[in-house]
Design a protein around this motif. Structure first.
Motif, PDB file in Angstrom:
ATOM      1  N   ASP A 150       3.814 -13.507  -8.753  1.00 46.66           N
ATOM      2  CA  ASP A 150       3.944 -11.995  -8.878  1.00 46.66           C
ATOM      3  C   ASP A 150       3.080 -11.243  -8.103  1.00 46.66           C
ATOM      4  OD1 ASP A 150       4.960  -9.712  -9.821  1.00 46.66           O
ATOM      5  OD2 ASP A 150       3.498  -9.478 -11.321  1.00 46.66           O
ATOM      6  N   ILE A 151       3.312 -10.432  -7.174  1.00 44.36           N
ATOM      7  CA  ILE A 151       2.620  -9.301  -6.396  1.00 44.36           C
ATOM      8  C   ILE A 151       2.958  -7.930  -6.490  1.00 44.36           C
ATOM      9  CG2 ILE A 151       3.944  -9.826  -4.216  1.00 44.36           C
ATOM     10  CD1 ILE A 151       1.176  -9.882  -2.709  1.00 44.36           C
ATOM     11  N   ALA A 152       2.017  -7.095  -6.706  1.00 41.84           N
ATOM     12  CA  ALA A 152       2.580  -5.796  -7.106  1.00 41.84           C
ATOM     13  C   ALA A 152       1.355  -4.779  -6.383  1.00 41.84           C
ATOM     14  CB  ALA A 152       2.637  -5.389  -8.255  1.00 41.84           C
ATOM     15  N   ALA A 153       1.860  -3.604  -6.201  1.00 45.91           N
ATOM     16  CA  ALA A 153       1.055  -2.585  -5.945  1.00 45.91           C
ATOM     17  C   ALA A 153       0.717  -1.625  -7.055  1.00 45.91           C
ATOM     18  CB  ALA A 153       1.479  -1.655  -4.857  1.00 45.91           C
ATOM     19  N   GLU A 154      -0.451  -1.389  -7.372  1.00 45.12           N
ATOM     20  CA  GLU A 154      -1.240  -0.734  -8.870  1.00 45.12           C
ATOM     21  C   GLU A 154      -2.124   0.422  -8.298  1.00 45.12           C
ATOM     22  OE1 GLU A 154      -2.194  -3.432 -11.635  1.00 45.12           O
ATOM     23  OE2 GLU A 154      -0.237  -4.252 -11.835  1.00 45.12           O
ATOM     24  N   ASP A 155      -2.430   1.241  -9.393  1.00 40.72           N
ATOM     25  CA  ASP A 155      -3.364   2.168  -8.981  1.00 40.72           C
ATOM     26  C   ASP A 155      -3.306   3.224  -7.634  1.00 40.72           C
ATOM     27  OD1 ASP A 155      -4.308   1.547 -11.471  1.00 40.72           O
ATOM     28  OD2 ASP A 155      -5.406  -0.101 -10.586  1.00 40.72           O
ATOM     29  N   VAL A 156      -2.157   3.321  -7.338  1.00 40.67           N
ATOM     30  CA  VAL A 156      -2.074   4.142  -6.008  1.00 40.67           C
ATOM     31  C   VAL A 156      -2.327   5.557  -6.041  1.00 40.67           C
ATOM     32  CG1 VAL A 156      -0.053   4.878  -4.097  1.00 40.67           C
ATOM     33  CG2 VAL A 156       0.211   2.663  -5.582  1.00 40.67           C
ATOM     34  N   THR A 157      -3.325   5.825  -5.075  1.00 37.58           N
ATOM     35  CA  THR A 157      -3.894   7.185  -5.044  1.00 37.58           C
ATOM     36  C   THR A 157      -3.622   7.667  -3.514  1.00 37.58           C
ATOM     37  OG1 THR A 157      -6.087   6.618  -4.162  1.00 37.58           O
ATOM     38  CG2 THR A 157      -5.760   6.519  -6.523  1.00 37.58           C
ATOM     39  N   ALA A 158      -4.006   8.701  -3.210  1.00 36.98           N
ATOM     40  CA  ALA A 158      -3.827   9.627  -1.678  1.00 36.98           C
ATOM     41  C   ALA A 158      -4.593   8.680  -0.617  1.00 36.98           C
ATOM     42  CB  ALA A 158      -3.970  11.025  -1.729  1.00 36.98           C
ATOM     43  N   THR A 159      -5.642   7.860  -1.274  1.00 40.95           N
ATOM     44  CA  THR A 159      -6.392   7.345  -0.332  1.00 40.95           C
ATOM     45  C   THR A 159      -6.411   5.723  -0.323  1.00 40.95           C
ATOM     46  OG1 THR A 159      -8.254   7.136  -1.973  1.00 40.95           O
ATOM     47  CG2 THR A 159      -8.222   9.066  -0.293  1.00 40.95           C
ATOM     48  N   GLY A 160      -5.494   5.157  -1.459  1.00 40.87           N
ATOM     49  CA  GLY A 160      -5.499   3.677  -1.450  1.00 40.87           C
ATOM     50  C   GLY A 160      -4.876   3.121  -2.470  1.00 40.87           C
ATOM     51  N   PHE A 161      -4.799   1.821  -2.638  1.00 47.86           N
ATOM     52  CA  PHE A 161      -4.198   1.244  -3.842  1.00 47.86           C
ATOM     53  C   PHE A 161      -4.968  -0.063  -4.038  1.00 47.86           C
ATOM     54  CE2 PHE A 161      -2.065  -0.331  -0.122  1.00 47.86           C
ATOM     55  CZ  PHE A 161      -1.307  -1.742  -0.611  1.00 47.86           C
ATOM     56  N   VAL A 162      -4.146  -0.807  -4.970  1.00 53.79           N
ATOM     57  CA  VAL A 162      -4.762  -2.167  -5.509  1.00 53.79           C
ATOM     58  C   VAL A 162      -3.669  -2.945  -5.283  1.00 53.79           C
ATOM     59  CG1 VAL A 162      -5.892  -3.518  -7.067  1.00 53.79           C
ATOM     60  CG2 VAL A 162      -6.762  -1.129  -6.980  1.00 53.79           C
ATOM     61  N   ILE A 163      -3.758  -4.153  -4.190  1.00 49.29           N
ATOM     62  CA  ILE A 163      -2.754  -5.274  -4.633  1.00 49.29           C
ATOM     63  C   ILE A 163      -3.205  -6.194  -5.758  1.00 49.29           C
ATOM     64  CG2 ILE A 163      -1.896  -7.182  -3.302  1.00 49.29           C
ATOM     65  CD1 ILE A 163      -2.749  -5.881  -0.524  1.00 49.29           C
ATOM     66  N   VAL A 164      -2.346  -6.719  -6.553  1.00 50.29           N
ATOM     67  CA  VAL A 164      -2.397  -7.404  -7.546  1.00 50.29           C
ATOM     68  C   VAL A 164      -1.452  -8.620  -7.502  1.00 50.29           C
ATOM     69  CG1 VAL A 164      -2.601  -7.765 -10.002  1.00 50.29           C
ATOM     70  CG2 VAL A 164      -3.030  -5.550  -8.951  1.00 50.29           C
ATOM     71  N   PHE A 165      -2.403  -9.880  -7.215  1.00 51.32           N
ATOM     72  CA  PHE A 165      -1.338 -11.240  -7.233  1.00 51.32           C
ATOM     73  C   PHE A 165      -1.733 -11.766  -8.485  1.00 51.32           C
ATOM     74  CE2 PHE A 165      -1.093 -15.643  -6.346  1.00 51.32           C
ATOM     75  CZ  PHE A 165       0.090 -15.524  -5.929  1.00 51.32           C
ATOM     76  N   ARG A 166      -0.377 -12.373  -9.265  1.00 51.95           N
ATOM     77  CA  ARG A 166      -0.669 -13.063 -10.338  1.00 51.95           C
ATOM     78  C   ARG A 166       0.159 -14.474 -10.308  1.00 51.95           C
ATOM     79  NH1 ARG A 166       0.468  -7.783 -11.978  1.00 51.95           N
ATOM     80  NH2 ARG A 166      -1.221  -6.844 -13.496  1.00 51.95           N
ATOM     81  N   THR A 167      -0.355 -15.560 -10.969  1.00 56.17           N
ATOM     82  CA  THR A 167       0.346 -17.007 -11.334  1.00 56.17           C
ATOM     83  C   THR A 167       0.081 -17.256 -12.577  1.00 56.17           C
ATOM     84  OG1 THR A 167       0.759 -18.798 -10.219  1.00 56.17           O
ATOM     85  CG2 THR A 167      -1.350 -18.283 -10.338  1.00 56.17           C
ATOM     86  N   TRP A 168       0.601 -17.968 -13.076  1.00 57.08           N
ATOM     87  CA  TRP A 168       0.409 -18.791 -14.448  1.00 57.08           C
ATOM     88  C   TRP A 168       0.703 -20.023 -14.510  1.00 57.08           C
ATOM     89  CZ3 TRP A 168       3.803 -15.017 -12.699  1.00 57.08           C
ATOM     90  CH2 TRP A 168       5.056 -15.335 -12.848  1.00 57.08           C
ATOM     91  N   GLY A 169       0.722 -20.867 -15.508  1.00 55.80           N
ATOM     92  CA  GLY A 169       0.871 -22.339 -15.751  1.00 55.80           C
ATOM     93  C   GLY A 169       0.125 -23.160 -14.990  1.00 55.80           C
ATOM     94  N   ASP A 170       0.917 -24.194 -14.603  1.00 57.78           N
ATOM     95  CA  ASP A 170       0.066 -25.059 -13.611  1.00 57.78           C
ATOM     96  C   ASP A 170       0.159 -25.108 -12.270  1.00 57.78           C
ATOM     97  OD1 ASP A 170       2.554 -25.748 -13.248  1.00 57.78           O
ATOM     98  OD2 ASP A 170       2.647 -27.806 -13.687  1.00 57.78           O
ATOM     99  N   THR A 171       0.654 -23.831 -11.719  1.00 58.57           N
ATOM    100  CA  THR A 171       0.856 -23.419 -10.462  1.00 58.57           C
ATOM    101  C   THR A 171      -0.606 -23.542  -9.741  1.00 58.57           C
ATOM    102  OG1 THR A 171       2.649 -22.050 -11.113  1.00 58.57           O
ATOM    103  CG2 THR A 171       1.660 -21.568  -8.683  1.00 58.57           C
TER     104      THR A 171
END
Length: 118
Positions: free
Chosen positions: A71-92
């Motif tokens: 799962d990949i997403a953009a979070e905490d978006v502001t006028a100057t930047g944002f945070v890329i969040v990558f998630r995985t789970w299980g045995d991956t």
């Protein structure tokens, strides 16, 4: 829908290696269960307000013997930047990921347009 009301619209883009965990047995490669990586991105110039962000994986290298979960997403978006969040789970088991992103939004007012020459 996001409406852009200015004459100046900016587009910024980039790509970042989020992690390369197989080399040193990091958590995305050697771990189990819920895991995440967060990477702060700073725009090359600020927008007038938080832009719209599109983020995706442009490269991923994973173990063929486990389930592929990501799962990949953009979070905490502001006028100057944002945070890329990558998630995985299980045995991956994920060796490495590169994320690419695109930001589109209003630019701040250009000082040239507001000069009083009279």
């Amino acid at each position: 829908m996001k409406r852009l009301n200015r004459n100046s619209i900016g587009i910024d883009q980039g790509a970042d290696i989020l992690f390369s965990d197989f080399e040193e047995g990091g958590p995305m490669w050697a771990g189990q269960g819920p895991r995440q990586v967060r990477r702060h991105v700073r725009f090359s110039e600020g927008f007038a307000s938080p832009p719209s962000i599109q983020v995706g994986m442009s490269m991923w290298d994973l173990d063929q013997q486990t389930n592929a979960r990501a799962d990949i997403a953009a979070e905490d978006v502001t006028a100057t930047g944002f945070v890329i969040v990558f998630r995985t789970w299980g045995d991956t088991r994920i060796a490495r990921v590169r994320a690419s992103w695109l930001a589109i939004g209003d630019l701040p007012d250009d000082d040239w347009d507001h000069w009083d020459l009279g």
